[in-house]
Scaffold this motif. Structure first.
Motif, PDB file in Angstrom:
ATOM      1  N   UNK A   1       0.829  -1.207   0.000  1.00  0.00           N
ATOM      2  CA  UNK A   1       0.000   0.000   0.000  1.00  0.00           C
ATOM      3  C   UNK A   1       0.864   1.257   0.000  1.00  0.00           C
ATOM      4  N   UNK A   2       2.047   1.165   0.639  1.00  0.00           N
ATOM      5  CA  UNK A   2       2.969   2.293   0.603  1.00  0.00           C
ATOM      6  C   UNK A   2       3.464   2.518  -0.820  1.00  0.00           C
ATOM      7  N   UNK A   3       3.740   1.424  -1.541  1.00  0.00           N
ATOM      8  CA  UNK A   3       4.179   1.544  -2.929  1.00  0.00           C
ATOM      9  C   UNK A   3       3.094   2.226  -3.758  1.00  0.00           C
ATOM     10  N   UNK A   4       1.853   1.804  -3.560  1.00  0.00           N
ATOM     11  CA  UNK A   4       0.743   2.419  -4.291  1.00  0.00           C
ATOM     12  C   UNK A   4       0.659   3.911  -3.978  1.00  0.00           C
ATOM     13  N   UNK A   5       0.874   4.275  -2.718  1.00  0.00           N
ATOM     14  CA  UNK A   5       0.818   5.686  -2.324  1.00  0.00           C
ATOM     15  C   UNK A   5       1.936   6.488  -2.982  1.00  0.00           C
ATOM     16  N   UNK A   6       3.124   5.911  -3.043  1.00  0.00           N
ATOM     17  CA  UNK A   6       4.245   6.610  -3.680  1.00  0.00           C
ATOM     18  C   UNK A   6       3.995   6.785  -5.176  1.00  0.00           C
ATOM     19  N   UNK A   7       3.453   5.760  -5.828  1.00  0.00           N
ATOM     20  CA  UNK A   7       3.140   5.852  -7.248  1.00  0.00           C
ATOM     21  C   UNK A   7       2.110   6.948  -7.489  1.00  0.00           C
ATOM     22  N   UNK A   8       1.061   6.975  -6.683  1.00  0.00           N
ATOM     23  CA  UNK A   8       0.020   7.992  -6.834  1.00  0.00           C
ATOM     24  C   UNK A   8       0.599   9.399  -6.640  1.00  0.00           C
ATOM     25  N   UNK A   9       1.467   9.548  -5.654  1.00  0.00           N
ATOM     26  CA  UNK A   9       2.043  10.863  -5.372  1.00  0.00           C
ATOM     27  C   UNK A   9       2.808  11.393  -6.572  1.00  0.00           C
ATOM     28  N   UNK A  10       3.553  10.518  -7.237  1.00  0.00           N
ATOM     29  CA  UNK A  10       4.328  10.949  -8.396  1.00  0.00           C
ATOM     30  C   UNK A  10       3.432  11.254  -9.595  1.00  0.00           C
ATOM     31  N   UNK A  11       2.424  10.437  -9.792  1.00  0.00           N
ATOM     32  CA  UNK A  11       1.523  10.666 -10.916  1.00  0.00           C
ATOM     33  C   UNK A  11       0.712  11.943 -10.734  1.00  0.00           C
ATOM     34  N   UNK A  12       0.370  12.278  -9.486  1.00  0.00           N
ATOM     35  CA  UNK A  12      -0.387  13.507  -9.245  1.00  0.00           C
ATOM     36  C   UNK A  12       0.348  14.736  -9.753  1.00  0.00           C
ATOM     37  N   UNK A  13       1.654  14.708  -9.679  1.00  0.00           N
ATOM     38  CA  UNK A  13       2.438  15.865 -10.107  1.00  0.00           C
ATOM     39  C   UNK A  13       2.362  16.066 -11.611  1.00  0.00           C
ATOM     40  N   UNK A  14       1.980  15.025 -12.354  1.00  0.00           N
ATOM     41  CA  UNK A  14       1.856  15.157 -13.799  1.00  0.00           C
ATOM     42  C   UNK A  14       0.431  15.255 -14.274  1.00  0.00           C
TER      43      UNK A  14
ATOM     44  N   UNK B   1       7.945  17.886  -2.932  1.00  0.00           N
ATOM     45  CA  UNK B   1       8.429  17.365  -4.211  1.00  0.00           C
ATOM     46  C   UNK B   1       8.027  15.919  -4.432  1.00  0.00           C
ATOM     47  N   UNK B   2       8.172  15.084  -3.385  1.00  0.00           N
ATOM     48  CA  UNK B   2       7.840  13.665  -3.527  1.00  0.00           C
ATOM     49  C   UNK B   2       6.363  13.393  -3.223  1.00  0.00           C
ATOM     50  N   UNK B   3       5.708  14.336  -2.556  1.00  0.00           N
ATOM     51  CA  UNK B   3       4.279  14.230  -2.344  1.00  0.00           C
ATOM     52  C   UNK B   3       3.870  13.389  -1.161  1.00  0.00           C
ATOM     53  N   UNK B   4       4.792  13.080  -0.250  1.00  0.00           N
ATOM     54  CA  UNK B   4       4.467  12.285   0.931  1.00  0.00           C
ATOM     55  C   UNK B   4       5.150  12.894   2.134  1.00  0.00           C
ATOM     56  N   UNK B   5       4.666  12.511   3.327  1.00  0.00           N
ATOM     57  CA  UNK B   5       5.319  12.964   4.554  1.00  0.00           C
ATOM     58  C   UNK B   5       6.765  12.529   4.549  1.00  0.00           C
TER      59      UNK B   5
END
Length: 231
Positions: A103-116, A182-186
């Motif tokens: 679930x952390x991986x999914x959160x990191x992926x979402x955070x990066x995609x949000x920036x685009x 920048x990375x979109x997470x805490x």
């Protein structure tokens, strides 16, 4: 794109990502297969293992960088400080060690995609800026960093961190603030990620990365990018 020869891991990540709504998912068990798929389909996010059958992820990452601007997240059991630094030095944007929470991986992926995924007009307005700091210029419309008149290659997350600092000159940001922006997470526990990327920026924009004059460390507080008011 998931690059890992342990099929059980890629299946687990794929299952979680599909539940989170992702559809265009690809996986590869070797470096050669990964390069073929990236050239054929492209990629926005790449999850990259270090230990692959035909070569290491550290060897593969620069080859991916030559054909793709995708965010590259190392996902590996290699946990030493040297491995982490090598991951960033070879072009990685993030480094996650096994075992991990999918679930952390999914959160990191979402955070990066949000920036685009900004609305088209907002994205255009953000990208039309040209930041001139004298020694270097960041031209966001062209997606180009120029230092002393010479274009300089800049990996995605290094560019995004520099872009954020250029938009906020002369302001001090802590490591956690930079990570979240920048990375979109805490950013708790990700100080090393920010430090490595700060070092990479200094190596590109400073005359001497060991004696920075533009991107300063403010002891006990964080970092700030200095811009003279006359520039």
């Amino acid at each position: 794109m998931m690059i890992d020869d342990e099929r059980s891991i890629t299946k687990m990540i794929e299952m979680v990502l599909r539940k989170e709504g992702f559809r265009n998912l690809y996986s590869a068990g070797t470096a050669a297969e990964a390069l073929r798929l990236i050239e054929k389909h492209g990629a926005d996010i790449i999850l990259l293992d270090v230990m692959l059958p035909d070569q290491t992820g550290f060897e593969l990452c620069p080859k991916i960088r030559a054909i793709s601007n995708a965010h590259i997240i190392y996902l590996t059991a290699r946990t030493s400080d040297l491995d982490v630094l090598t991951g960033f030095a070879t072009g990685g944007d993030d480094y996650v060690t096994k075992p991990f929470n999918p679930l952390e991986i999914a959160a990191r992926v979402k955070a990066r995609l949000r920036r685009g995924n900004l609305p088209a007009q907002a994205a255009f307005e953000e990208r039309r800026q040209r930041y001139d700091f004298g020694r270097f210029v960041l031209d966001d419309a062209a997606g180009e960093l120029t230092v002393c008149g010479t274009p300089v290659a800049c990996p995605a997350m290094v560019y995004q961190l520099l872009h954020f600092l250029c938009k906020n000159p002369n302001l001090v940001f802590s490591k956690s603030q930079l990570y979240e922006a920048v990375w979109g997470m805490e950013g708790d526990g990700d100080d090393n990620t920010v430090m490595v990327h700060i070092r990479k920026i200094r190596e590109k924009i400073e005359a001497n990365a060991s004696d920075p004059q533009l991107l300063l460390t403010i002891r006990g507080l964080g970092y700030k990018l200095v811009k003279e008011k006359s520039l």
